[in-house]
Scaffold this motif. Structure first.
Motif, PDB file in Angstrom:
ATOM      1  N   VAL A 112       9.536  -2.899  13.189  1.00 48.87           N
ATOM      2  CA  VAL A 112       9.298  -1.460  13.070  1.00 48.87           C
ATOM      3  C   VAL A 112       9.783  -0.959  11.715  1.00 48.87           C
ATOM      4  O   VAL A 112       9.115  -0.147  11.063  1.00 48.87           O
ATOM      5  CB  VAL A 112       9.995  -0.700  14.220  1.00 48.87           C
ATOM      6  N   GLN A 113      10.939  -1.439  11.268  1.00 51.02           N
ATOM      7  CA  GLN A 113      11.442  -1.068   9.944  1.00 51.02           C
ATOM      8  C   GLN A 113      10.417  -1.429   8.869  1.00 51.02           C
ATOM      9  O   GLN A 113      10.148  -0.639   7.959  1.00 51.02           O
ATOM     10  CB  GLN A 113      12.768  -1.773   9.658  1.00 51.02           C
ATOM     11  N   SER A 114       9.825  -2.610   8.985  1.00 52.12           N
ATOM     12  CA  SER A 114       8.830  -3.053   7.999  1.00 52.12           C
ATOM     13  C   SER A 114       7.586  -2.171   8.031  1.00 52.12           C
ATOM     14  O   SER A 114       7.023  -1.847   6.978  1.00 52.12           O
ATOM     15  CB  SER A 114       8.434  -4.514   8.267  1.00 52.12           C
ATOM     16  N   ALA A 115       7.146  -1.775   9.233  1.00 50.83           N
ATOM     17  CA  ALA A 115       5.966  -0.905   9.346  1.00 50.83           C
ATOM     18  C   ALA A 115       6.216   0.431   8.669  1.00 50.83           C
ATOM     19  O   ALA A 115       5.354   0.968   7.959  1.00 50.83           O
ATOM     20  CB  ALA A 115       5.603  -0.701  10.813  1.00 50.83           C
ATOM     21  N   LEU A 116       7.429   0.982   8.849  1.00 49.35           N
ATOM     22  CA  LEU A 116       7.767   2.263   8.234  1.00 49.35           C
ATOM     23  C   LEU A 116       7.851   2.137   6.721  1.00 49.35           C
ATOM     24  O   LEU A 116       7.303   2.964   5.981  1.00 49.35           O
ATOM     25  CB  LEU A 116       9.090   2.768   8.803  1.00 49.35           C
ATOM     26  N   LEU A 117       8.516   1.085   6.251  1.00 43.14           N
ATOM     27  CA  LEU A 117       8.700   0.919   4.813  1.00 43.14           C
ATOM     28  C   LEU A 117       7.375   0.625   4.105  1.00 43.14           C
ATOM     29  O   LEU A 117       7.173   1.031   2.963  1.00 43.14           O
ATOM     30  CB  LEU A 117       9.719  -0.192   4.542  1.00 43.14           C
ATOM     31  N   GLU A 118       6.457  -0.052   4.801  1.00 45.32           N
ATOM     32  CA  GLU A 118       5.130  -0.306   4.223  1.00 45.32           C
ATOM     33  C   GLU A 118       4.375   1.012   4.042  1.00 45.32           C
ATOM     34  O   GLU A 118       3.750   1.251   3.004  1.00 45.32           O
ATOM     35  CB  GLU A 118       4.344  -1.245   5.126  1.00 45.32           C
ATOM     36  N   ALA A 119       4.458   1.883   5.043  1.00 46.40           N
ATOM     37  CA  ALA A 119       3.794   3.186   4.940  1.00 46.40           C
ATOM     38  C   ALA A 119       4.414   4.017   3.823  1.00 46.40           C
ATOM     39  O   ALA A 119       3.709   4.721   3.089  1.00 46.40           O
ATOM     40  CB  ALA A 119       3.896   3.927   6.276  1.00 46.40           C
ATOM     41  N   MET A 120       5.745   3.932   3.670  1.00 47.92           N
ATOM     42  CA  MET A 120       6.433   4.654   2.605  1.00 47.92           C
ATOM     43  C   MET A 120       5.952   4.197   1.239  1.00 47.92           C
ATOM     44  O   MET A 120       5.728   5.002   0.331  1.00 47.92           O
ATOM     45  CB  MET A 120       7.951   4.437   2.725  1.00 47.92           C
ATOM     46  N   GLU A 121       5.782   2.890   1.087  1.00 48.38           N
ATOM     47  CA  GLU A 121       5.410   2.329  -0.212  1.00 48.38           C
ATOM     48  C   GLU A 121       3.930   2.545  -0.527  1.00 48.38           C
ATOM     49  O   GLU A 121       3.560   2.972  -1.617  1.00 48.38           O
ATOM     50  CB  GLU A 121       5.731   0.832  -0.220  1.00 48.38           C
ATOM     51  N   GLU A 122       3.071   2.241   0.445  1.00 46.51           N
ATOM     52  CA  GLU A 122       1.629   2.287   0.214  1.00 46.51           C
ATOM     53  C   GLU A 122       1.050   3.694   0.386  1.00 46.51           C
ATOM     54  O   GLU A 122      -0.041   3.980  -0.106  1.00 46.51           O
ATOM     55  CB  GLU A 122       0.916   1.323   1.171  1.00 46.51           C
ATOM     56  N   ARG A 123       1.751   4.564   1.156  1.00 43.53           N
ATOM     57  CA  ARG A 123       1.274   5.917   1.466  1.00 43.53           C
ATOM     58  C   ARG A 123      -0.102   5.903   2.125  1.00 43.53           C
ATOM     59  O   ARG A 123      -0.934   6.780   1.908  1.00 43.53           O
ATOM     60  CB  ARG A 123       1.279   6.798   0.220  1.00 43.53           C
ATOM     61  N   GLN A 124      -0.305   4.869   2.919  1.00 44.64           N
ATOM     62  CA  GLN A 124      -1.533   4.768   3.695  1.00 44.64           C
ATOM     63  C   GLN A 124      -1.311   3.799   4.851  1.00 44.64           C
ATOM     64  O   GLN A 124      -0.363   3.018   4.851  1.00 44.64           O
ATOM     65  CB  GLN A 124      -2.693   4.279   2.828  1.00 44.64           C
ATOM     66  N   ILE A 125      -2.177   3.872   5.849  1.00 40.67           N
ATOM     67  CA  ILE A 125      -2.127   2.990   7.003  1.00 40.67           C
ATOM     68  C   ILE A 125      -3.472   2.272   7.092  1.00 40.67           C
ATOM     69  O   ILE A 125      -4.525   2.911   6.999  1.00 40.67           O
ATOM     70  CB  ILE A 125      -1.889   3.800   8.302  1.00 40.67           C
ATOM     71  N   SER A 126      -3.443   0.955   7.260  1.00 40.31           N
ATOM     72  CA  SER A 126      -4.676   0.181   7.431  1.00 40.31           C
ATOM     73  C   SER A 126      -4.684  -0.431   8.822  1.00 40.31           C
ATOM     74  O   SER A 126      -3.797  -1.228   9.165  1.00 40.31           O
ATOM     75  CB  SER A 126      -4.777  -0.917   6.363  1.00 40.31           C
ATOM     76  N   LEU A 127      -5.664  -0.037   9.629  1.00 43.58           N
ATOM     77  CA  LEU A 127      -5.798  -0.558  10.986  1.00 43.58           C
ATOM     78  C   LEU A 127      -7.245  -0.954  11.238  1.00 43.58           C
ATOM     79  O   LEU A 127      -8.166  -0.170  10.976  1.00 43.58           O
ATOM     80  CB  LEU A 127      -5.375   0.496  12.020  1.00 43.58           C
ATOM     81  N   ASP A 128      -7.415  -2.180  11.720  1.00 39.71           N
ATOM     82  CA  ASP A 128      -8.758  -2.673  12.069  1.00 39.71           C
ATOM     83  C   ASP A 128      -9.751  -2.475  10.925  1.00 39.71           C
ATOM     84  O   ASP A 128     -10.903  -2.071  11.133  1.00 39.71           O
ATOM     85  CB  ASP A 128      -9.270  -1.979  13.338  1.00 39.71           C
ATOM     86  N   GLY A 129      -9.302  -2.750   9.704  1.00 40.95           N
ATOM     87  CA  GLY A 129     -10.177  -2.684   8.542  1.00 40.95           C
ATOM     88  C   GLY A 129     -10.444  -1.293   8.016  1.00 40.95           C
ATOM     89  O   GLY A 129     -11.242  -1.131   7.085  1.00 40.95           O
ATOM     90  N   VAL A 130      -9.796  -0.280   8.590  1.00 42.25           N
ATOM     91  CA  VAL A 130      -9.992   1.108   8.145  1.00 42.25           C
ATOM     92  C   VAL A 130      -8.681   1.619   7.545  1.00 42.25           C
ATOM     93  O   VAL A 130      -7.607   1.452   8.130  1.00 42.25           O
ATOM     94  CB  VAL A 130     -10.430   2.021   9.307  1.00 42.25           C
ATOM     95  N   THR A 131      -8.769   2.267   6.375  1.00 41.71           N
ATOM     96  CA  THR A 131      -7.587   2.799   5.700  1.00 41.71           C
ATOM     97  C   THR A 131      -7.474   4.297   5.977  1.00 41.71           C
ATOM     98  O   THR A 131      -8.437   5.043   5.826  1.00 41.71           O
ATOM     99  CB  THR A 131      -7.674   2.556   4.182  1.00 41.71           C
ATOM    100  N   HIS A 132      -6.289   4.709   6.360  1.00 42.86           N
ATOM    101  CA  HIS A 132      -6.015   6.124   6.645  1.00 42.86           C
ATOM    102  C   HIS A 132      -4.942   6.599   5.669  1.00 42.86           C
ATOM    103  O   HIS A 132      -3.812   6.103   5.701  1.00 42.86           O
ATOM    104  CB  HIS A 132      -5.530   6.312   8.080  1.00 42.86           C
ATOM    105  N   LYS A 133      -5.298   7.519   4.791  1.00 38.19           N
ATOM    106  CA  LYS A 133      -4.367   8.039   3.802  1.00 38.19           C
ATOM    107  C   LYS A 133      -3.351   8.973   4.462  1.00 38.19           C
ATOM    108  O   LYS A 133      -3.700   9.753   5.351  1.00 38.19           O
ATOM    109  CB  LYS A 133      -5.126   8.814   2.708  1.00 38.19           C
TER     110      LYS A 133
END
Length: 311
Positions: A112-133
């Motif tokens: 969970v820490q990694s998921a949060l820190l990835e969102a902090m760094e990338e400022r986007q979420i990628s799920l099932d091939g779709v990117t959500h800013k």
């Protein structure tokens, strides 16, 4: 002080008694599009600080209480089948907001820490091939209790480095605590902020203006001198990376902007260095004996680095 910043700090001050330095540094991190780790004992106002800031700006505020059973999908969101549309749709996670309070981050699992820190760094979420800013501005304030370690997952140093600043509020003075008692006598102080004093678009504009603040070659060399000192010292196992020097560069520009200057001075660097650098350092056994903490070590480095003269 910049009129907008003064207005914003004044609004937060309706809830938070004292702690002006912490409030200003939190605003500086916001202007630099950075995230903040607030490490302090329970009950000193960490939650109210980020809540007051979000209400003062009018952005969307989310809070997630991190525990070992929280899942990465709680952070990032998930896709699910919508039976009415016959298609998969994205359901927002906690990060889909302007201000996120991640309470007790060290109680969340490493996944969970990694998921949060990835969102902090990338400022986007990628799920099932779709990117959500993620929305702009986006500020994460994570808290952790430095005293209690039972049932916690220590944040690795490489992940600590992702936080722009590490702040601490500390206990209030006697006068401040008397004011706190008076404010809470009738109702929750957060209701003192009746309406936002600015809009999220104002923050985005100020973030762009901060980038226009000038930094002389002498001040740039001063920043590099500070971080280079930490890399060559036997008191450290791990010195400051280029990410740290970039963060200090940005923080000094934000401080200059806050105090209505279009150029950075060495004092801007010194005023932000401890909060920006201390959590990025690993002290050697000798360094721990000599200084005790990263904050004390950085203060010593600042005392020993030559300060450039401003023409």
């Amino acid at each position: 002080m910049n009129a907008n910043i003064s207005k914003l700090a004044g609004s937060v001050g309706k809830v938070i008694v004292g702690k002006k330095d912490t409030v200003i540094k939190l605003i500086a991190a916001l202007l630099c599009e950075g995230h903040v780790l607030l490490e302090d004992v329970p009950g000193v106002g960490k939650t109210q600080l980020i809540t007051a800031l979000s209400r003062s700006i009018g952005g969307k505020f989310n809070r997630i209480q991190l525990t070992p059973d929280v899942m990465p999908s709680d952070i990032a969101g998930f896709t699910m089948l919508d039976s009415n549309k016959g298609d998969f749709v994205y359901r927002d996670g906690a990060v889909m907001c302007n201000f996120l309070l991640a309470d007790e981050i060290n109680r969340a699992s490493p996944k969970v820490q990694s998921a949060l820190l990835e969102a902090m760094e990338e400022r986007q979420i990628s799920l099932d091939g779709v990117t959500h800013k993620l929305p702009k501005p986006f500020l994460v304030m994570a808290t952790q209790n430095p005293v209690e370690t039972y049932g916690t997952f220590h944040l690795p140093e490489a992940q600590m480095d992702r936080f722009f600043m590490k702040l601490s509020m500390g206990y209030p003075s006697m006068e401040e605590e008397v004011q706190i008692l008076e404010r809470t006598e009738l109702n929750n102080p957060i209701v003192n902020i009746e309406e936002p004093v600015m809009h999220v678009d104002d923050i985005i504009t100020m973030q762009q203006e901060v980038k226009q603040v000038r930094v002389s070659d002498a001040v740039k060399e001063y920043i590099v001198d500070i971080v280079a000192t930490t890399r060559e010292d036997r008191n450290t196992v791990l010195g400051i990376s280029p990410r740290g020097s970039i963060a200090l560069f940005k923080a000094a520009k934000a401080y200059a902007y806050i105090y209505e200057r279009d150029y950075v001075t060495p004092d801007d660097v010194k005023n932000t260095a401890v909060s920006v650098l201390a959590h990025r350092i690993i002290l050697s056994p000798q360094g721990k004996t000599a200084f005790g903490s990263g904050e004390a070590y950085v203060e010593n480095v600042l005392r020993n680095c030559a300060v450039p003269a401003m023409s």
